[in-house]
Design a protein around this motif. Structure first.
Motif, PDB file in Angstrom:
ATOM      1  N   ARG A 108       0.870  -1.164   0.145  1.00 39.98           N
ATOM      2  CA  ARG A 108       0.115  -0.006   0.085  1.00 39.98           C
ATOM      3  C   ARG A 108       0.981   0.976  -0.015  1.00 39.98           C
ATOM      4  O   ARG A 108       1.791   1.279   0.815  1.00 39.98           O
ATOM      5  N   ILE A 109       0.720   2.108  -0.769  1.00 41.85           N
ATOM      6  CA  ILE A 109       1.578   3.101  -1.167  1.00 41.85           C
ATOM      7  C   ILE A 109       0.893   4.661  -0.820  1.00 41.85           C
ATOM      8  O   ILE A 109      -0.160   4.673  -1.346  1.00 41.85           O
ATOM      9  N   ILE A 110       1.352   5.351  -0.177  1.00 43.63           N
ATOM     10  CA  ILE A 110       0.722   6.737   0.008  1.00 43.63           C
ATOM     11  C   ILE A 110       1.817   7.669  -0.191  1.00 43.63           C
ATOM     12  O   ILE A 110       3.031   7.743   0.374  1.00 43.63           O
ATOM     13  N   VAL A 111       1.648   8.605  -1.371  1.00 46.93           N
ATOM     14  CA  VAL A 111       2.604   9.562  -1.928  1.00 46.93           C
ATOM     15  C   VAL A 111       2.216  10.989  -1.404  1.00 46.93           C
ATOM     16  O   VAL A 111       0.904  11.326  -1.709  1.00 46.93           O
ATOM     17  N   VAL A 112       2.995  11.759  -1.024  1.00 47.49           N
ATOM     18  CA  VAL A 112       2.669  13.157  -0.517  1.00 47.49           C
ATOM     19  C   VAL A 112       3.230  14.069  -1.525  1.00 47.49           C
ATOM     20  O   VAL A 112       4.530  13.927  -1.925  1.00 47.49           O
ATOM     21  N   SER A 113       2.769  15.427  -1.956  1.00 43.13           N
ATOM     22  CA  SER A 113       3.290  16.304  -2.902  1.00 43.13           C
ATOM     23  C   SER A 113       2.635  17.452  -2.498  1.00 43.13           C
ATOM     24  O   SER A 113       1.497  17.635  -2.212  1.00 43.13           O
ATOM     25  N   ASN A 114       3.410  18.587  -2.946  1.00 43.31           N
ATOM     26  CA  ASN A 114       2.676  19.987  -2.762  1.00 43.31           C
ATOM     27  C   ASN A 114       2.009  20.197  -4.299  1.00 43.31           C
ATOM     28  O   ASN A 114       2.539  19.959  -5.490  1.00 43.31           O
ATOM     29  N   GLU A 115       1.094  20.906  -4.212  1.00 38.68           N
ATOM     30  CA  GLU A 115       0.328  21.469  -5.348  1.00 38.68           C
ATOM     31  C   GLU A 115       0.723  22.950  -5.313  1.00 38.68           C
ATOM     32  O   GLU A 115       0.167  23.580  -4.626  1.00 38.68           O
ATOM     33  N   ILE A 116       1.548  23.259  -6.271  1.00 33.65           N
ATOM     34  CA  ILE A 116       2.214  24.870  -6.195  1.00 33.65           C
ATOM     35  C   ILE A 116       1.691  25.389  -7.485  1.00 33.65           C
ATOM     36  O   ILE A 116       2.478  26.434  -7.706  1.00 33.65           O
ATOM     37  N   GLY A 117       0.845  25.065  -8.341  1.00 33.45           N
ATOM     38  CA  GLY A 117       0.754  25.462  -9.656  1.00 33.45           C
ATOM     39  C   GLY A 117      -0.630  26.428  -9.468  1.00 33.45           C
ATOM     40  O   GLY A 117      -1.282  26.640 -10.696  1.00 33.45           O
ATOM     41  N   LEU A 118      -1.217  26.800  -8.351  1.00 34.30           N
ATOM     42  CA  LEU A 118      -2.215  27.483  -8.268  1.00 34.30           C
ATOM     43  C   LEU A 118      -2.213  29.004  -8.233  1.00 34.30           C
ATOM     44  O   LEU A 118      -2.948  29.884  -8.364  1.00 34.30           O
ATOM     45  N   GLY A 119      -0.815  29.633  -8.438  1.00 33.76           N
ATOM     46  CA  GLY A 119      -0.603  30.891  -8.416  1.00 33.76           C
ATOM     47  C   GLY A 119      -0.002  31.486  -9.702  1.00 33.76           C
ATOM     48  O   GLY A 119      -0.211  30.751 -10.827  1.00 33.76           O
ATOM     49  N   VAL A 120       0.296  32.562  -9.695  1.00 34.06           N
ATOM     50  CA  VAL A 120       0.643  33.130 -10.855  1.00 34.06           C
ATOM     51  C   VAL A 120       2.234  32.484 -11.542  1.00 34.06           C
ATOM     52  O   VAL A 120       2.797  31.825 -10.772  1.00 34.06           O
ATOM     53  N   VAL A 121       2.392  32.594 -12.774  1.00 35.10           N
ATOM     54  CA  VAL A 121       3.639  31.992 -13.182  1.00 35.10           C
ATOM     55  C   VAL A 121       4.768  32.614 -12.811  1.00 35.10           C
ATOM     56  O   VAL A 121       4.945  33.932 -12.662  1.00 35.10           O
ATOM     57  N   PRO A 122       5.593  32.000 -12.196  1.00 37.34           N
ATOM     58  CA  PRO A 122       6.646  32.580 -11.443  1.00 37.34           C
ATOM     59  C   PRO A 122       7.711  33.299 -12.346  1.00 37.34           C
ATOM     60  O   PRO A 122       7.845  32.852 -13.316  1.00 37.34           O
ATOM     61  N   LEU A 123       8.388  34.224 -11.619  1.00 39.16           N
ATOM     62  CA  LEU A 123       9.661  34.941 -12.424  1.00 39.16           C
ATOM     63  C   LEU A 123      10.704  34.085 -12.334  1.00 39.16           C
ATOM     64  O   LEU A 123      11.053  33.116 -11.346  1.00 39.16           O
ATOM     65  N   GLY A 124      11.543  33.980 -13.634  1.00 44.31           N
ATOM     66  CA  GLY A 124      12.795  33.223 -13.427  1.00 44.31           C
ATOM     67  C   GLY A 124      12.538  31.895 -13.946  1.00 44.31           C
ATOM     68  O   GLY A 124      11.631  31.089 -13.835  1.00 44.31           O
ATOM     69  N   ALA A 125      13.366  31.477 -14.821  1.00 38.66           N
ATOM     70  CA  ALA A 125      13.588  30.264 -15.866  1.00 38.66           C
ATOM     71  C   ALA A 125      13.488  29.067 -14.852  1.00 38.66           C
ATOM     72  O   ALA A 125      12.823  27.987 -14.880  1.00 38.66           O
ATOM     73  N   ALA A 126      14.380  29.030 -13.747  1.00 38.22           N
ATOM     74  CA  ALA A 126      14.655  27.800 -12.961  1.00 38.22           C
ATOM     75  C   ALA A 126      13.414  27.565 -11.990  1.00 38.22           C
ATOM     76  O   ALA A 126      12.972  26.221 -12.003  1.00 38.22           O
ATOM     77  N   THR A 127      12.608  28.687 -11.629  1.00 37.83           N
ATOM     78  CA  THR A 127      11.386  28.380 -10.609  1.00 37.83           C
ATOM     79  C   THR A 127      10.456  28.002 -11.733  1.00 37.83           C
ATOM     80  O   THR A 127       9.426  27.048 -11.375  1.00 37.83           O
ATOM     81  N   ARG A 128      10.018  28.458 -13.011  1.00 33.14           N
ATOM     82  CA  ARG A 128       9.241  28.087 -13.963  1.00 33.14           C
ATOM     83  C   ARG A 128       9.497  26.470 -14.222  1.00 33.14           C
ATOM     84  O   ARG A 128       8.463  25.913 -14.369  1.00 33.14           O
ATOM     85  N   LEU A 129      10.790  26.395 -14.510  1.00 34.42           N
ATOM     86  CA  LEU A 129      10.898  24.830 -14.834  1.00 34.42           C
ATOM     87  C   LEU A 129      10.371  23.870 -13.556  1.00 34.42           C
ATOM     88  O   LEU A 129       9.768  22.781 -13.790  1.00 34.42           O
ATOM     89  N   TYR A 130      10.929  24.101 -12.446  1.00 36.29           N
ATOM     90  CA  TYR A 130      10.611  23.572 -11.376  1.00 36.29           C
ATOM     91  C   TYR A 130       9.134  23.141 -11.038  1.00 36.29           C
ATOM     92  O   TYR A 130       8.532  22.356 -10.808  1.00 36.29           O
TER      93      TYR A 130
END
Length: 184
Positions: free
Chosen positions: A127-149
């Motif tokens: 039985r597997i339980i995986v946790v993750s953040n939902e971080i795509g609910l805001g504005v498009v972030p500044l900076g290419a590295a942050t957008r890639l993430y």
């Protein structure tokens, strides 16, 4: 018919996602192994976060630290009649894209790790339980590295949600069912 038992728990920072996942693991009445993806803390605030998570977990749970080789940790600890709690994909992806040793992995190398993890999940017997953040609910972030993430975490979350038998979104400590067992 899906034979795997995969629960995906998403939420924002301090949404209650880790606590909810821990409660699900505890309610499973199975032996639990907690697979932690955080790198060892290098500052006091993050050390406190890790200590808080450790203090909340039952002492009899197993612990595996897998900041990079998550697929390997899953494969090595997978067993029928066992529960694996993976917390969290957010930190794991950050470790791949921003390694402590310096330069980020080339896209084909971190994508290979994502593919290997998805393959390991698809064939898991625990039985597997995986946790993750939902971080795509805001504005498009500044900076290419942050957008890639943000883009890569969004794609990874979609892959795991598609593979899951259940998915829950945590908001203000409240679980919202996104997908229930048997749902497509």
């Amino acid at each position: 018919m899906i034979s795997r038992d995969l629960t995906f728990v998403l939420g924002g920072a301090r949404s209650g996602k880790s606590l909810h996942a821990e409660q699900l693991a505890n309610q499973s009445a199975l032996p639990v192994t907690y697979i932690a993806t955080a790198r060892l803390a290098n500052d006091a605030e993050f050390s406190e976060r890790i200590a808080h998570h450790r203090a909340r977990r039952p002492a009899h749970w197993g612990l595996v630290e897998a900041p990079v080789d998550l697929a390997g940790a899953l494969e090595q600890n997978d067993a029928p009649g066992h529960c694996l709690l993976i917390d969290c994909l957010t930190l794991w992806l950050a470790n791949l894209l921003c390694p402590a040793e310096g330069e980020p992995l080339p896209a084909d190398q971190y994508q290979a790790r994502l593919d290997a993890f998805e393959t390991a999940l698809a064939s898991a017997r625990s039985r597997i339980i995986v946790v993750s953040n939902e971080i795509g609910l805001g504005v498009v972030p500044l900076g290419a590295a942050t957008r890639l993430y943000v883009d890569e975490l969004g794609r990874l979350n979609q892959r795991i949600a598609a593979l899951s038998t259940r998915a829950t979104m945590m908001v203000a400590g409240l679980p919202l069912a996104l997908k229930t067992a048997g749902a497509a």
